[in-house]
Scaffold this active site. Structure first.
Site, PDB file in Angstrom:
ATOM      1  N   HIS A   1      43.894  34.202  56.691  1.00 38.56           N
ATOM      2  CA  HIS A   1      42.615  34.811  56.321  1.00 38.56           C
ATOM      3  C   HIS A   1      41.839  35.224  57.566  1.00 38.56           C
ATOM      4  CE1 HIS A   1      42.684  31.840  52.667  1.00 38.56           C
ATOM      5  NE2 HIS A   1      43.591  32.789  52.553  1.00 38.56           N
TER       6      HIS A   1
ATOM      7  N   TYR B   1      31.848  36.511  49.243  1.00 39.20           N
ATOM      8  CA  TYR B   1      32.919  35.513  49.199  1.00 39.20           C
ATOM      9  C   TYR B   1      33.877  35.690  50.379  1.00 39.20           C
ATOM     10  CZ  TYR B   1      37.339  33.349  48.248  1.00 39.20           C
ATOM     11  OH  TYR B   1      38.484  32.619  48.397  1.00 39.20           O
TER      12      TYR B   1
ATOM     13  N   ASP C   1      40.472  40.050  48.408  1.00 40.30           N
ATOM     14  CA  ASP C   1      40.137  39.257  47.221  1.00 40.30           C
ATOM     15  C   ASP C   1      38.750  39.637  46.723  1.00 40.30           C
ATOM     16  OD1 ASP C   1      39.816  37.372  45.257  1.00 40.30           O
ATOM     17  OD2 ASP C   1      40.076  35.626  46.552  1.00 40.30           O
TER      18      ASP C   1
ATOM     19  N   HIS D   1      37.558  38.305  44.007  1.00 42.84           N
ATOM     20  CA  HIS D   1      37.094  36.995  43.518  1.00 42.84           C
ATOM     21  C   HIS D   1      36.350  37.084  42.199  1.00 42.84           C
ATOM     22  CE1 HIS D   1      36.060  32.666  44.384  1.00 42.84           C
ATOM     23  NE2 HIS D   1      37.268  32.772  44.885  1.00 42.84           N
TER      24      HIS D   1
ATOM     25  N   GLU E   1      43.325  41.157  44.917  1.00 39.23           N
ATOM     26  CA  GLU E   1      43.324  39.919  44.137  1.00 39.23           C
ATOM     27  C   GLU E   1      42.077  39.784  43.276  1.00 39.23           C
ATOM     28  OE1 GLU E   1      43.331  35.064  44.861  1.00 39.23           O
ATOM     29  OE2 GLU E   1      43.597  36.426  46.556  1.00 39.23           O
TER      30      GLU E   1
ATOM     31  N   GLU F   1      45.049  32.581  39.924  1.00 38.16           N
ATOM     32  CA  GLU F   1      44.718  31.265  40.465  1.00 38.16           C
ATOM     33  C   GLU F   1      43.788  30.478  39.543  1.00 38.16           C
ATOM     34  OE1 GLU F   1      41.055  31.290  43.524  1.00 38.16           O
ATOM     35  OE2 GLU F   1      42.725  32.506  44.211  1.00 38.16           O
TER      36      GLU F   1
ATOM     37  N   ARG G   1      49.372  34.936  40.926  1.00 35.53           N
ATOM     38  CA  ARG G   1      48.729  33.976  41.840  1.00 35.53           C
ATOM     39  C   ARG G   1      48.792  32.613  41.159  1.00 35.53           C
ATOM     40  NH1 ARG G   1      47.337  33.036  46.265  1.00 35.53           N
ATOM     41  NH2 ARG G   1      45.070  32.966  46.238  1.00 35.53           N
TER      42      ARG G   1
ATOM     43  N   HIS H   1      48.838  30.066  45.280  1.00 36.54           N
ATOM     44  CA  HIS H   1      47.532  29.675  45.809  1.00 36.54           C
ATOM     45  C   HIS H   1      47.729  28.548  46.821  1.00 36.54           C
ATOM     46  CE1 HIS H   1      43.153  29.157  45.454  1.00 36.54           C
ATOM     47  NE2 HIS H   1      43.341  27.858  45.316  1.00 36.54           N
TER      48      HIS H   1
ATOM     49  N   ASP I   1      41.839  23.805  49.431  1.00 41.40           N
ATOM     50  CA  ASP I   1      41.645  22.919  48.279  1.00 41.40           C
ATOM     51  C   ASP I   1      42.966  22.460  47.675  1.00 41.40           C
ATOM     52  OD1 ASP I   1      42.553  24.977  46.561  1.00 41.40           O
ATOM     53  OD2 ASP I   1      40.535  25.663  46.116  1.00 41.40           O
TER      54      ASP I   1
ATOM     55  N   GLU J   1      50.024  31.964  50.346  1.00 45.36           N
ATOM     56  CA  GLU J   1      48.748  31.751  51.026  1.00 45.36           C
ATOM     57  C   GLU J   1      48.842  30.500  51.892  1.00 45.36           C
ATOM     58  OE1 GLU J   1      43.973  31.681  49.981  1.00 45.36           O
ATOM     59  OE2 GLU J   1      45.428  31.208  48.409  1.00 45.36           O
TER      60      GLU J   1
END
Length: 442
Positions: A161, A197, A246, A248, A272, A298, A319, A348, A352, A375
């Site tokens: 990223h 984001y 993304d 989001h 995405e 995701e 995803r 994903h 997290d 990712e």
């Protein structure tokens, strides 16, 4: 502060003795008092936050000394509820059972709630399920990708990223990532005056506003600002590196169609989450709006949510988040469907998802012909301390370790050094609002 290890739970206490009778045993089960047969003796949960967000780690222990499996059950927004499902509901059902019957145990636990599905139950189920696969690999002496059919590739390409305020800054970061070996880079663009984001705050004041969600979101400002920046980034970096972006799920269907049209010349590897799960019926129109490859999933908590999109051939990348889908057992079936319908996977894997969860991703990445890109989080030194064997990309690719099972371990003592905060308030990041005060999807 909350304890990082929840080993004093009811599930751990109840596991001191294997029950003489197992509730509704499978008809092929051996007697519970057969001490030579492999059995589940304990299911333990641990909370730890070495990466900054809370992880729920599940450890399934057996009557064979030193043989256990690890699973990732991490949903940062519902950590305590997930732990409760594992400790209070799943653990008592598993004691005394054969951990090798993964399909049977998955169906047993999934159906046990009657009102099935949802992120909480699925994450809890995934923690157990992946741990059972870890045990199976250790018993067989094989890495996960071998259990899933063997290697389909030497290594799995990863994407990293980058973000920034303008095309020049972001392009420099993209080229720097390319120098480090990454052939795929996600690019996020700061939009002036709006809480964007995937971008870092410019200063401490902005960081505080974001923490309190004092800012707001402006979709029109995003649509005016981001597409030309993405096009300029492409011009600056050339065609030797793949760019991803993304959205989001922050756009309406009509806004998403506009975005697809406007970013055609940026030649994205994929766009995405241009649509939220609730707007999935609009993917046909989104596909018709342009040729930009589309990625989604995701947020999906059931593998069946992908099927209509795959059947209609309106998405290019699935995803996949293994914890939210209930583990490897259902996800491997989804991956087969992705292959059959000519799409690709893009699992994903930000911060997290724990290193345990990342290792589960890699088992599928290395074994599936449908793999697209993985990712990649940058795991902190503290995280690598808690999880010996943490997967780390080399020159932008994951190779796998070849160790039995997941190839990742868990250091309980190290985990205690990084407790999760109490009370947990990780969901405050989702308290985003539009300029008129209405609630906005995060």
């Amino acid at each position: 502060m909350a304890s990082s290890a929840h080993s004093d739970s009811a599930s751990a206490d109840a596991s001191a003795e294997i029950p003489a009778e197992i509730l509704a045993p499978a008809p092929w089960s051996t007697p519970a008092d057969d001490s030579e047969h492999l059995r589940i003796t304990a299911v333990r949960t641990f909370l730890t936050a070495p990466q900054g967000c809370p992880y729920v780690i599940v450890r399934v222990e057996t009557n064979q000394p030193g043989l256990y499996g690890l699973g990732c059950a991490s949903d940062p927004q519902r950590t305590l509820a997930i732990r409760s499902v594992v400790d209070d509901y799943y653990a008592p059902m598993l004691l005394g059972r054969d951990p090798s019957d993964i399909e049977d145990l998955h169906r047993l636990l999934f159906n046990s709630g009657y009102w099935r599905g949802g992120s909480i139950g699925q994450n809890a189920l995934a923690g157990v399920d992946v741990a059972l696969w870890d045990i199976k690999g250790k018993v067989a002496g094989l890495p996960l990708h071998q259990l899933l059919g063997g290697r389909a590739r030497e290594a799995a390409d990863a994407y990293t990223h980058v973000d920034g305020d303008n095309a020049g800054e972001i392009a420099e970061k993209v080229l720097a990532a390319h120098e480090r070996g990454y052939r795929h880079v996600r690019v996020q663009v700061s939009v002036p005056g709006t809480d964007t984001y995937g971008t870092a705050p410019r200063d401490a004041a902005e960081a505080r506003r974001r923490e309190l969600r004092a800012g707001s979101w402006d979709s029109l400002a995003y649509l005016r600002h981001v597409p030309p920046v993405l096009r300029e980034i492409r011009e600056r970096v050339g065609t030797g590196v793949e760019l991803l972006h993304d959205a989001h799920e922050r756009l309406t269907p009509s806004q998403a169609r506009e975005l697809v049209h406007e970013v055609e010349d940026a030649r994205l590897f994929f766009l995405e989450d241009a649509l939220a799960p609730e707007d999935a019926a609009h993917f046909d129109q989104l596909r018709a709006a342009g040729s930009v490859p589309l990625a989604v999933g995701e947020l999906y908590h059931d593998v069946m949510m992908y099927l209509p999109l795959l059947q209609r051939q309106v998405i290019d990348f699935a995803r996949i988040r293994i914890p939210t889908l209930g583990g490897l057992t259902p996800t491997r079936k989804l991956v087969a469907a992705v292959e059959l319908f000519g799409a690709r996977t893009a699992p994903h894997g930000p911060g997290d998802v724990s290193p345990v969860g990342m290792a589960a991703n890699l088992g599928l990445d290395l074994s599936s012909p449908a793999f697209g890109v993985q990712e990649a989080a940058t795991f902190r030194e503290a995280t690598r301390e808690v999880f010996p064997g943490t997967p780390v990309p080399e020159r932008g690719r994951f190779h796998g370790t070849g160790l039995p099972g997941l190839g990742v371990d868990f250091d309980e003592a190290a985990a205690r050094k990084y407790p999760v905060p109490e009370p947990l308030r990780h969901d405050r990041w989702a308290l985003l609002r539009n300029g008129d005060g209405s609630v906005q999807r995060p």
